[in-house]
Design a protein around this motif. Structure first.
Motif, PDB file in Angstrom:
ATOM      1  N   GLY A   1       0.794  -1.221   0.000  1.00 54.56           N
ATOM      2  CA  GLY A   1       0.000   0.000   0.000  1.00 54.56           C
ATOM      3  C   GLY A   1       0.826   1.270   0.000  1.00 54.56           C
ATOM      4  N   ASP A   2       1.993   1.242   0.607  1.00 59.20           N
ATOM      5  CA  ASP A   2       2.833   2.438   0.631  1.00 59.20           C
ATOM      6  C   ASP A   2       3.381   2.769  -0.752  1.00 59.20           C
ATOM      7  N   TYR A   3       3.512   1.773  -1.609  1.00 61.66           N
ATOM      8  CA  TYR A   3       4.057   1.985  -2.942  1.00 61.66           C
ATOM      9  C   TYR A   3       2.991   2.417  -3.950  1.00 61.66           C
ATOM     10  N   PHE A   4       1.721   2.155  -3.643  1.00 69.21           N
ATOM     11  CA  PHE A   4       0.608   2.507  -4.535  1.00 69.21           C
ATOM     12  C   PHE A   4      -0.441   3.297  -3.764  1.00 69.21           C
ATOM     13  N   PRO A   5      -0.227   4.575  -3.547  1.00 69.48           N
ATOM     14  CA  PRO A   5      -1.207   5.359  -2.791  1.00 69.48           C
ATOM     15  C   PRO A   5      -2.507   5.515  -3.587  1.00 69.48           C
ATOM     16  N   LEU A   6      -3.627   5.509  -2.875  1.00 64.09           N
ATOM     17  CA  LEU A   6      -4.934   5.650  -3.504  1.00 64.09           C
ATOM     18  C   LEU A   6      -5.298   7.121  -3.629  1.00 64.09           C
ATOM     19  N   SER A   7      -5.976   7.445  -4.715  1.00 63.33           N
ATOM     20  CA  SER A   7      -6.429   8.817  -4.893  1.00 63.33           C
ATOM     21  C   SER A   7      -7.609   9.095  -3.951  1.00 63.33           C
TER      22      SER A   7
END
Length: 115
Positions: A33-39
Motif C-alpha cells: 500500500g505504501d508503494y501505490f497510494p490511492l487517490s
C-alpha cells in the motif's frame, strides 16, 4: 480421503489456489500500500464498499419473491422491518443484529403454532 486420487488432488489444489488468491487480494494492500497510494476519489468510493457488500447479501434474502414460485410472503421481511425500526430508535448496530434475530425467532415460533 475416499475417492479418486486425481480428483482429490484437483479439489485440494483448487482450494489451495483460492486460499492463496484470497490472501494476496486481502493482504496485498497492507504489504504494498505504501508503494501505490490511492487517490481521494478511490478512497471516497471505498467507504461505501462494506455497505454495498452487506446490501448485496441481505437484500436478495429479503426479497419477497423467487424466480420459480413468484411472490412469497416471508417472516424475514417482518423481522427486517423490526430491525430497521430498532435502528431508527437506538442507532446501535449490535441491537439491530440482536433485535432482528429475536424478532425473527419470535415470528418463526408464532408461525409454527397451530391456529
Amino acid at each position: 480421503m475416499i475417492g479418486d486420487l486425481h480428483f482429490d488432488l484437483y479439489v485440494l489444489g483448487a482450494i489451495a489456489l483460492l486460499a492463496v488468491c484470497s490472501f494476496v487480494t486481502r493482504a496485498g494492500y497492507f504489504l504494498f500500500g505504501d508503494y501505490f497510494p490511492l487517490s481521494d476519489g478511490v478512497r471516497r468510493a471505498l467507504r461505501y464498499a462494506p455497505t454495498a457488500a452487506l446490501i448485496g447479501i441481505v437484500v436478495p434474502e429479503l426479497l419477497p419473491w423467487h424466480a420459480d414460485t413468484g411472490y412469497v410472503f416471508d417472516i424475514k421481511v417482518l423481522a427486517a422491518v423490526a430491525a430497521v425500526a430498532l435502528y431508527w430508535r437506538t442507532r446501535s448496530t449490535l441491537l439491530v443484529i440482536v433485535g432482528g434475530m429475536i424478532a425473527y425467532w419470535i415470528l418463526r415460533l408464532l408461525s409454527d403454532l397451530p391456529l
